[in-house]
Design an enzyme around this catalytic site. Structure first.
Site, PDB file in Angstrom:
ATOM      1  N   PRO A  87       0.869  -1.224   0.145  1.00  0.00           N
ATOM      2  CA  PRO A  87       0.086   0.024   0.063  1.00  0.00           C
ATOM      3  C   PRO A  87       0.786   1.265   0.059  1.00  0.00           C
ATOM      4  CG  PRO A  87      -0.680  -1.740   1.688  1.00  0.00           C
ATOM      5  CD  PRO A  87       0.589  -1.901   0.909  1.00  0.00           C
ATOM      6  N   CYS A  88       0.475   2.374  -0.767  1.00  0.00           N
ATOM      7  CA  CYS A  88       1.291   3.271  -0.947  1.00  0.00           C
ATOM      8  C   CYS A  88       1.201   4.250   0.209  1.00  0.00           C
ATOM      9  CB  CYS A  88       0.867   4.043  -2.206  1.00  0.00           C
ATOM     10  SG  CYS A  88      -0.520   3.910  -2.878  1.00  0.00           S
ATOM     11  N   GLN A  89       0.045   4.231   1.072  1.00  0.00           N
ATOM     12  CA  GLN A  89      -0.108   5.135   2.099  1.00  0.00           C
ATOM     13  C   GLN A  89       1.170   5.064   2.919  1.00  0.00           C
ATOM     14  OE1 GLN A  89      -2.361   3.168   0.769  1.00  0.00           O
ATOM     15  NE2 GLN A  89      -3.937   2.881   2.246  1.00  0.00           N
ATOM     16  N   SER A  90       1.836   3.673   3.158  1.00  0.00           N
ATOM     17  CA  SER A  90       2.987   3.417   4.009  1.00  0.00           C
ATOM     18  C   SER A  90       3.955   4.659   3.733  1.00  0.00           C
ATOM     19  CB  SER A  90       3.811   2.341   3.246  1.00  0.00           C
ATOM     20  OG  SER A  90       2.830   1.371   2.789  1.00  0.00           O
TER      21      SER A  90
END
Ligand code: SAM
Length: 346
Positions: A87-90
């Site tokens: 996930p890119c929110q990381s």
């Protein structure tokens, strides 16, 4: 005898990697699906019908997986290749630069922990291309360094690819990290996977995949929202173009009726037209204009039409379907990358 490559599909979503490897035909190797990990309940339901084979191990949270740092965790069945579209929110808010002692908060660390513990022969990771721009590219450099050094070390190839160069009419950029364990081979330079001429693809443009018949009226822009969606605020960059032959990148929140310059809208005139490359002149006040349907979304990401049936049978809300579709990895990119990478070494 073909080499059997056992794969672990981590952060599996609706299976862009899974469906991608189903498309690969090789006389040197074949894939076996041994495990998948996915935390979202709707994605799990979908994946269990669309992708999971009998005996596939299912793990819900990557944080529960056994690694050196989590010795009491769940042991993943033996696998040779790790697939992970993390996930890119990381990367959006937590301080990656604090280093590897950082409190667990970023899923990329779990990938490193798994590579360190299981030492698979290969990995293919995928993320949004904007990683490039974070901290002027130094985040990307740190990630690459970490991936090269983890475990006993990996040879790494990194490619930035655009879905429309690989047979899908969508401007979706993704960055891929492909690694092979250092002890297995000598380093070699590999170019990007060869591009595909979109004109030869199943759907050369959006027009080719748009549903021509009646669709659920819920997909039409509500009358009261037309002005907001279709008018460009004076302080905004970009355009409000609708009827794009090559779609803007699908988003996970496309159920929210974004403004036209951020999303994909099509007029009935375009859908019924005969030239996919010509935008008809459309009266933005009166012409019926709609968003893409879930079926079109699946097609834009390279999934088969039966995926729309599966979503319908599972009674997934439109917002859930759009979230799953918008988060997915385009199948054609997965296929092109994995095939090119493995064929370069095997
Ligand atoms: C960018 S999407 C990957 C999509 C996938 N490649 C596909 O083709 O659909 C990331 C996925 O990671 C899942 N995820 C987020 N946190 C997780 C966690 N802690 N453990 C397992 N999966 C997680 C999300 O639910 C989401 O489906």
């Amino acid at each position: 005898m073909k080499e059997v490559i056992r794969f672990f599909d981590c952060f599996a979503g609706i299976g862009g990697f899974y469906y991608g490897v189903q498309q690969i035909k090789s006389n040197k190797y074949e894939f076996r699906h041994v495990a998948y990990c996915e935390i979202d309940k709707s994605a799990q339901k979908f994946y269990d019908v669309a992708c999971s084979s009998e005996g596939t191990q299912k793990i819900q949270d990557v944080k529960d997986i056994k690694t050196k740092k989590n010795p009491n965790g769940i042991m993943v069945s033996d696998f040779d290749i790790l697939f992970a579209g993390f996930p890119c929110q990381s990367f959006s808010n937590v301080g990656y630069r604090k280093g590897f002692d950082d409190p667990r908060g970023q899923l990329f660390f779990y990938i490193l922990d798994m590579l360190d513990y299981y030492k698979p022969k290969y990995f293919v990771l995928e993320n949004v291309q904007k990683i490039h721009t974070i901290q002027n590219g130094s985040l990307l450099d740190e990630m690459k360094k970490a991936l090269c050094e983890i475990g006993n070390g990996y040879i790494l190839h990194t490619w930035n690819l655009l879905a429309s160069d690989y047979g899908l009419p969508q401007k979706r950029n993704r960055i891929f990290f492909c690694g092979i364990r250092k002890d297995l081979t000598e380093p070699k330079g590999i170019s990007e996977p060869p591009v595909v001429d979109l004109k030869t693809a199943k759907y050369p443009t959006t027009w080719h995949l748009l549903e021509k018949g009646a669709v659920d009226p819920k997909h039409y822009i509500p009358q009261g929202s037309r002005r907001t969606i279709l008018t460009k605020p004076s302080n905004w960059e970009g355009d409000v173009n609708i009827d794009n032959a090559i779609a803007r990148p699908l988003t996970a929140t496309m159920a929210k009726w974004h403004r036209a310059n951020q999303d994909n809208y099509f007029s009935e005139a375009y859908i019924a037209g005969t030239d996919p490359y010509v935008r008809p002149s459309v009266n933005l006040d009166t012409e019926p204009i709609r968003r893409i349907t879930p079926l079109e979304g699946f097609r834009l990401q390279g999934f088969p039409d039966k995926y729309a049936e599966i979503a319908k049978n599972l009674k997934l809300a439109y917002s859930t379907q759009y979230k799953l579709i918008g988060n997915a990895l385009p199948v054609n990119l997965a296929q092109a990358v994995i095939e090119h990478f493995l064929n370069s070494y095997l």
